[in-house]
Design a protein around this motif. Structure first.
Motif, short mmCIF file in Angstrom:
data_model
loop_
_atom_site.label_atom_id
_atom_site.label_comp_id
_atom_site.label_asym_id
_atom_site.label_seq_id
_atom_site.Cartn_x
_atom_site.Cartn_y
_atom_site.Cartn_z
N TRP A 187 32.47 44.55 28.34
CA TRP A 187 33.71 43.51 27.96
C TRP A 187 32.77 42.53 27.18
O TRP A 187 33.54 41.83 26.16
N GLY A 188 31.91 42.02 27.49
CA GLY A 188 31.16 40.97 26.74
C GLY A 188 30.86 41.35 25.57
O GLY A 188 30.89 40.41 24.32
N TYR A 189 30.29 42.57 25.27
CA TYR A 189 29.64 43.00 23.98
C TYR A 189 31.15 43.08 23.27
O TYR A 189 31.04 42.75 21.94
N TYR A 190 32.06 43.63 23.87
CA TYR A 190 33.28 43.88 22.98
C TYR A 190 33.93 42.38 22.43
O TYR A 190 34.36 42.17 21.19
N MET A 191 33.92 41.49 23.36
CA MET A 191 34.45 40.16 23.00
C MET A 191 33.60 39.48 21.97
O MET A 191 33.91 38.67 21.21
N LEU A 192 32.18 39.53 22.06
CA LEU A 192 31.32 39.02 21.17
C LEU A 192 31.42 39.51 19.79
O LEU A 192 31.55 39.07 18.71
N LEU A 204 32.13 33.12 26.07
CA LEU A 204 32.30 34.42 25.53
C LEU A 204 30.96 35.15 25.38
O LEU A 204 30.76 36.27 25.44
N VAL A 205 30.03 34.44 24.78
CA VAL A 205 28.59 34.78 24.73
C VAL A 205 27.96 35.27 26.06
O VAL A 205 27.33 36.22 26.12
N PHE A 206 28.22 34.52 26.96
CA PHE A 206 27.34 34.72 28.33
C PHE A 206 28.37 35.48 29.22
O PHE A 206 28.05 35.57 30.60
N LEU A 207 29.31 36.13 28.85
CA LEU A 207 30.20 36.82 29.73
C LEU A 207 29.37 38.12 30.23
O LEU A 207 29.70 38.32 31.50
N ALA A 208 28.65 38.71 29.65
CA ALA A 208 28.00 39.79 30.19
C ALA A 208 26.94 39.45 31.30
O ALA A 208 26.30 40.39 31.74
N ARG A 209 26.47 38.28 31.20
CA ARG A 209 25.61 37.95 32.19
C ARG A 209 26.08 37.84 33.44
O ARG A 209 27.01 37.00 33.92
N ILE A 210 25.31 38.60 34.44
CA ILE A 210 25.87 38.78 35.83
C ILE A 210 25.13 37.64 36.41
O ILE A 210 25.79 37.05 37.52
N ASP A 211 24.18 37.13 36.22
CA ASP A 211 23.11 36.25 36.90
C ASP A 211 23.96 34.73 36.82
O ASP A 211 23.53 33.77 37.72
N ARG A 212 24.69 34.55 36.18
CA ARG A 212 25.39 33.18 35.69
C ARG A 212 26.86 33.24 35.83
O ARG A 212 27.45 34.44 35.33
N SER A 213 27.54 32.52 36.80
CA SER A 213 28.83 32.63 36.81
C SER A 213 29.49 31.91 35.70
O SER A 213 29.28 30.96 35.29
N GLY A 214 30.62 32.49 35.26
CA GLY A 214 31.51 31.97 34.32
C GLY A 214 32.29 30.70 34.69
O GLY A 214 32.87 29.81 33.90
#
Length: 161
Positions: A18-23, A136-146
């Motif tokens: 989803w992060g890749y798609y949104m980016l 949007l850029v950091f959506l795919a990062r699991i180690d940081r919460s949005g």
């Protein structure tokens, strides 16, 4: 804890995709808007009416930036005393925050009050835009919460052990 652990890998892959798609979608939209509203009118391939909002907003933005820098320069040069002191821990000297002209400061603050309200409004909009972009850029990062501190337990991708 066990069921959350089993969900984690699926949620992680979904967040990556989803992060890749949104980016990619945001990059495509930014490129299209930039090319259609800026590049093509400058090349003369599209009507110059698309540049009208840019020419309307440009003086406002330039005046706003100019007033902001003038405010910083006047406060450094005319309003502050030229006293320096040494930090106890670091040993380096810094300029003290001591007013030199209190009346000039009050007048300057009074006349720039409404400008600073607009500056605060633009700062708020810029903060929202930055948070949307970074979200949007950091959506795919699991180690940081949005989500912000205190609401991180609502994020399924952020498992706190």
């Amino acid at each position: 804890m066990l069921s959350e652990s089993m969900k984690y890998s699926g949620i992680q892959i979904a967040y990556f995709l989803w992060g890749y798609y949104m980016l990619q979608l945001m990059l495509f939209l930014v490129a299209m808007v930039t090319s259609y509203f800026l590049v093509l009118p400058l090349l003369g391939l599209v009507s110059s009416l698309y540049l009208q909002p840019l020419w309307t907003l440009l003086p406002t933005v330039v005046l706003s930036l100019l007033l902001n820098y003038v405010q910083i320069i006047v406060s450094r040069k005319a309003l502050l005393q030229d006293h320096r002191y040494k930090h106890r821990r670091r040993g380096e000297s810094a300029k003290a925050l001591a007013l030199n002209n209190r009346r000039v400061y009050h007048n300057f603050s009074y006349f720039l009050f409404f400008f600073n309200i607009l500056l605060g409004f633009y700062s708020c909009l810029l903060r929202i835009a930055k948070s949307i972009l970074l979200g949007l850029v950091f959506l795919a990062r699991i180690d940081r919460s949005g989500l912000m501190q205190g609401y991180q337990h609502w994020d399924f991708g952020n498992v706190i052990i």
